[in-house]
Design a protein around this motif. Structure first.
Motif, PDB file in Angstrom:
ATOM      1  N   UNK A  48       0.824  -1.215   0.000  1.00  0.00           N
ATOM      2  CA  UNK A  48       0.000   0.000   0.000  1.00  0.00           C
ATOM      3  C   UNK A  48       0.856   1.262   0.000  1.00  0.00           C
ATOM      4  N   UNK A  49       2.045   1.193   0.591  1.00  0.00           N
ATOM      5  CA  UNK A  49       2.901   2.381   0.681  1.00  0.00           C
ATOM      6  C   UNK A  49       3.580   2.758  -0.633  1.00  0.00           C
ATOM      7  N   UNK A  50       3.671   1.844  -1.554  1.00  0.00           N
ATOM      8  CA  UNK A  50       4.480   2.047  -2.763  1.00  0.00           C
ATOM      9  C   UNK A  50       4.198   3.366  -3.501  1.00  0.00           C
ATOM     10  N   UNK A  51       2.955   3.741  -3.761  1.00  0.00           N
ATOM     11  CA  UNK A  51       2.707   4.970  -4.525  1.00  0.00           C
ATOM     12  C   UNK A  51       3.194   6.243  -3.836  1.00  0.00           C
ATOM     13  N   UNK A  52       3.469   6.174  -2.537  1.00  0.00           N
ATOM     14  CA  UNK A  52       3.863   7.372  -1.797  1.00  0.00           C
ATOM     15  C   UNK A  52       5.375   7.554  -1.710  1.00  0.00           C
ATOM     16  N   UNK A  53       6.131   6.604  -2.208  1.00  0.00           N
ATOM     17  CA  UNK A  53       7.586   6.756  -2.272  1.00  0.00           C
ATOM     18  C   UNK A  53       7.931   7.467  -3.579  1.00  0.00           C
ATOM     19  N   UNK A  54       8.284   8.733  -3.498  1.00  0.00           N
ATOM     20  CA  UNK A  54       8.514   9.523  -4.705  1.00  0.00           C
ATOM     21  C   UNK A  54       9.994   9.625  -5.086  1.00  0.00           C
ATOM     22  N   UNK A  76       3.821  -3.593  -7.456  1.00  0.00           N
ATOM     23  CA  UNK A  76       5.261  -3.677  -7.702  1.00  0.00           C
ATOM     24  C   UNK A  76       5.549  -3.537  -9.191  1.00  0.00           C
ATOM     25  N   UNK A  77       4.741  -4.199 -10.005  1.00  0.00           N
ATOM     26  CA  UNK A  77       4.922  -4.151 -11.457  1.00  0.00           C
ATOM     27  C   UNK A  77       4.746  -2.724 -11.985  1.00  0.00           C
ATOM     28  N   UNK A  78       3.830  -1.976 -11.392  1.00  0.00           N
ATOM     29  CA  UNK A  78       3.536  -0.627 -11.870  1.00  0.00           C
ATOM     30  C   UNK A  78       4.478   0.427 -11.287  1.00  0.00           C
ATOM     31  N   UNK A  79       5.286   0.055 -10.316  1.00  0.00           N
ATOM     32  CA  UNK A  79       6.162   1.012  -9.650  1.00  0.00           C
ATOM     33  C   UNK A  79       7.509   1.122 -10.359  1.00  0.00           C
ATOM     34  N   UNK A  80       8.078   2.322 -10.338  1.00  0.00           N
ATOM     35  CA  UNK A  80       9.410   2.538 -10.914  1.00  0.00           C
ATOM     36  C   UNK A  80      10.514   2.191  -9.926  1.00  0.00           C
ATOM     37  N   UNK A  81      10.140   1.896  -8.698  1.00  0.00           N
ATOM     38  CA  UNK A  81      11.107   1.586  -7.651  1.00  0.00           C
ATOM     39  C   UNK A  81      11.579   0.146  -7.783  1.00  0.00           C
ATOM     40  N   UNK A  82      12.856  -0.057  -7.535  1.00  0.00           N
ATOM     41  CA  UNK A  82      13.389  -1.420  -7.477  1.00  0.00           C
ATOM     42  C   UNK A  82      13.007  -2.022  -6.127  1.00  0.00           C
ATOM     43  N   UNK A  83      12.111  -2.997  -6.149  1.00  0.00           N
ATOM     44  CA  UNK A  83      11.625  -3.632  -4.931  1.00  0.00           C
ATOM     45  C   UNK A  83      12.263  -5.011  -4.791  1.00  0.00           C
ATOM     46  N   UNK A  84      12.923  -5.213  -3.670  1.00  0.00           N
ATOM     47  CA  UNK A  84      13.575  -6.496  -3.386  1.00  0.00           C
ATOM     48  C   UNK A  84      12.888  -7.149  -2.186  1.00  0.00           C
ATOM     49  N   UNK A  85      12.224  -8.277  -2.442  1.00  0.00           N
ATOM     50  CA  UNK A  85      11.519  -8.961  -1.363  1.00  0.00           C
ATOM     51  C   UNK A  85      12.516  -9.583  -0.391  1.00  0.00           C
ATOM     52  N   UNK A  86      12.309  -9.339   0.897  1.00  0.00           N
ATOM     53  CA  UNK A  86      13.118  -9.940   1.951  1.00  0.00           C
ATOM     54  C   UNK A  86      12.171 -10.774   2.805  1.00  0.00           C
ATOM     55  N   UNK A  87      12.224 -12.081   2.638  1.00  0.00           N
ATOM     56  CA  UNK A  87      11.337 -12.962   3.401  1.00  0.00           C
ATOM     57  C   UNK A  87      12.037 -13.334   4.713  1.00  0.00           C
ATOM     58  N   UNK A  88      11.857 -12.479   5.688  1.00  0.00           N
ATOM     59  CA  UNK A  88      12.502 -12.659   6.983  1.00  0.00           C
ATOM     60  C   UNK A  88      11.637 -11.995   8.041  1.00  0.00           C
ATOM     61  N   UNK A  89      12.038 -12.159   9.292  1.00  0.00           N
ATOM     62  CA  UNK A  89      11.298 -11.573  10.408  1.00  0.00           C
ATOM     63  C   UNK A  89      12.059 -10.374  10.975  1.00  0.00           C
ATOM     64  N   UNK A  90      11.305  -9.422  11.501  1.00  0.00           N
ATOM     65  CA  UNK A  90      11.909  -8.202  12.025  1.00  0.00           C
ATOM     66  C   UNK A  90      12.819  -8.470  13.216  1.00  0.00           C
ATOM     67  N   UNK A  91      12.590  -9.577  13.908  1.00  0.00           N
ATOM     68  CA  UNK A  91      13.413  -9.908  15.065  1.00  0.00           C
ATOM     69  C   UNK A  91      14.821 -10.368  14.683  1.00  0.00           C
ATOM     70  N   UNK A  92      15.042 -10.650  13.379  1.00  0.00           N
ATOM     71  CA  UNK A  92      16.366 -11.067  12.917  1.00  0.00           C
ATOM     72  C   UNK A  92      16.575 -10.528  11.506  1.00  0.00           C
TER      73      UNK A  92
END
Length: 209
Positions: A48-54, A76-92
């Motif tokens: 949801x945040x993607x469109x607000x990253x200018x 993600x497909x429509x965004x110009x930002x390079x998005x890299x998925x990180x499948x991890x937990x915030x605790x590590x």
């Protein structure tokens, strides 16, 4: 089996709908538009945040829930930002010490199981000059009745909303994790049930060692 079906096929869509509440979208815009450079987003969800990253070049999208992340594919497909998925937990967090310029978390700290450890990790990976930007629904401190009700209903909320706590004092948790606030304020979010209406908007940096 029914609960697993709910978690995988119903809750992600419910969350996506709630997160589009107009008052919440307005606050996202205010939080995210000034950010530039490289960003780690904790709890990327459905994007949801993607469109607000200018002015963001690279976004590390930390999201352990694959079912949620899949709902972000179109954004993600429509965004110009390079998005890299990180499948991890915030605790590590899989990042080096003092390596991240900006960390963003919007309505995610409520659902992290060990929020103290997660904030410690954010403190570790954030550069001394970096900033943590966050939005979160929080515990009432000035309404004893609602505060008690939040604690009473949190066990149910955790089951219905993927671990979400209604009764966390996020401001105090950040202070305990050695963050200093550059900006902070509370507000009541329109269109949200009273029990979860108290919100916290903040930008914070690591305390100087």
């Amino acid at each position: 089996m029914i609960y697993k079906f709910y978690q995988q096929h119903i809750f992600p869509h419910l969350l996506n709908q709630v997160m589009h509440t107009p008052s919440l979208m307005d606050q996202r815009r205010q939080l995210l538009l000034p950010i530039a450079g490289e960003v780690l987003e904790i709890g990327f969800g459905t994007g949801v945040n993607l469109p607000f990253y200018q002015n963001v070049a690279t976004l590390y999208a930390l999201e352990p829930n694959v079912d949620l992340y899949q709902l972000a594919a179109k954004r993600i497909h429509e965004s110009a930002i390079h998005v890299q998925h990180v499948q991890a937990y915030a605790e590590k967090l899989p990042f080096s010490d003092a390596s991240i310029d900006h960390i963003v978390t919007t309505w995610t700290l409520c659902s992290i199981e060990n929020v103290e450890q997660a904030l410690s990790e954010m403190h570790r990976v954030l550069k001394p000059s970096g900033t943590l930007h966050l939005l979160e629904h929080v515990q009432y401190q000035d309404n004893t009745k609602l505060k008690h009700l939040q604690s009473l209903l949190t066990p149910i909320q955790k089951r219905l909303a993927d671990g979400c706590h209604l009764n966390r004092n996020i401001e105090q948790a950040l202070r305990d994790a050695h963050f200093n606030f550059k900006e902070q304020h509370y507000f009541a979010a329109e269109g949200v049930p009273k029990l979860a209406q108290r919100m916290f908007f903040a930008r914070a940096q690591r305390q100087a060692q």
